[in-house]
Design an enzyme around this catalytic site. Structure first.
Site, short mmCIF file in Angstrom:
data_model
loop_
_atom_site.label_atom_id
_atom_site.label_comp_id
_atom_site.label_asym_id
_atom_site.label_seq_id
_atom_site.Cartn_x
_atom_site.Cartn_y
_atom_site.Cartn_z
CB ALA A 65 -84.44 -62.82 24.05
N GLY A 108 -79.53 -64.17 22.78
CA GLY A 108 -79.46 -62.91 22.06
C GLY A 108 -78.23 -62.10 22.41
CD GLU A 111 -79.07 -65.12 18.32
OE1 GLU A 111 -79.45 -65.92 17.43
OE2 GLU A 111 -79.85 -64.58 19.13
CD GLU A 131 -80.84 -69.05 21.68
OE1 GLU A 131 -80.57 -67.89 21.31
OE2 GLU A 131 -79.98 -69.94 21.82
#
Length: 257
Positions: A65, A108, A111, A131
């Site tokens: 992200a 992300g 994911e 993260e």
């Protein structure tokens, strides 16, 4: 609709979406996410498209992200941004989605790859949920989908240490379908996409739906769901055509009905 953060190309019956923020290794910000969700919705409703590929570039599928977008955000900011609601809309795509991954697929990006139905990785691909290194945790499905893909213990190690795994380890762990030499991941994804596109669209849709339910339902309920979809297909034109073509020793002519 024009897109600024993704590139859409169609080689029917397969469409390819390329994440296109190379200056930040395709870091996923809110604008890219909304463009991706909008593009997937359009393709899902396009009868000429039978399979969708999501890819990046050779350096990165998506390196996570965009931290700059979240660094100063509070709880209410995150709720109002509702990024996870957009993530869920991506998961609702009915057509098969293949991830062609090279380079970094982190946070992300990992994911997003796991939200796809099939993952093809180049031998330079690196997967991880880092993260924890910035004081947070996966929030777009990383703790749940990773554990289902590689098992509790491997997922716990990856999420709590933040360390990456390479493509070969991802393959051995069950996270990716296959590993190919760098530069060939998109070609292989298209090859598989075209095979899927040659099948009955209605059967593909209901089969995908049933497989996805395997992650959500107990075995008894999952078998009941599978059986329901199996019976539904016997009211389709494609089922009649497929079985007739088999007995006549010819290729079926699918209508998607």
């Amino acid at each position: 609709m024009e897109f600024g953060n993704i590139i859409l190309t169609k080689e029917l019956p397969v469409a390819t979406i390329q994440l296109n923020r190379p200056e930040v290794l395709n870091a996923i910000n809110h604008k890219l996410l909304r463009e991706l969700a909008s593009c997937l919705e359009q393709l899902d409703g396009d009868d000429e498209v039978k399979c969708i590929i999501i890819t990046g570039n050779e350096k990165a599928f998506a390196a996570g992200a965009d931290i700059r977008e979240m660094a100063e955000a509070g709880t209410i900011d995150m709720l109002l941004m509702d990024s996870f609601g957009v993530w869920q809309s991506i998961r609702r795509v009915r057509k098969p989605v293949i991830a062609a991954v090279s380079g970094f697929a982190l946070g992300g990006g990992c994911e997003l790859a796991m939200m796809c139905d099939i993952i093809i990785a180049s031998d330079t691909a690196r997967f991880g949920q880092p993260e924890i290194n910035i004081g947070i945790m996966p929030g777009a499905g990383g703790t749940q989908r990773l554990a289902r893909a590689v098992g509790k213990y491997k997922a716990m190690e990856m999420i709590l240490t933040g360390e990456m795994i390479n493509a070969e380890e991802a393959f051995r762990s069950g996270l990716v379908n296959r590993v190919v030499p760098v530069g060939l991941q998109l070609e292989e994804a298209k090859r598989i996409g075209n095979i899927i596109a040659s099948k009955s669209p209605v059967a593909v849709r209901l089969a995908k739906e049933a497989v996805l339910r395997a992650d959500e339902l107990a075995l008894k309920e999952g078998l009941e769901f599978e059986r329901k979809n199996f019976y539904i297909l016997f009211s389709s034109v494609d089922q009649k055509e497929g079985m007739l073509a088999f007995t006549e020793k010819r290729k079926p002519r699918w209508t998607g009905r």
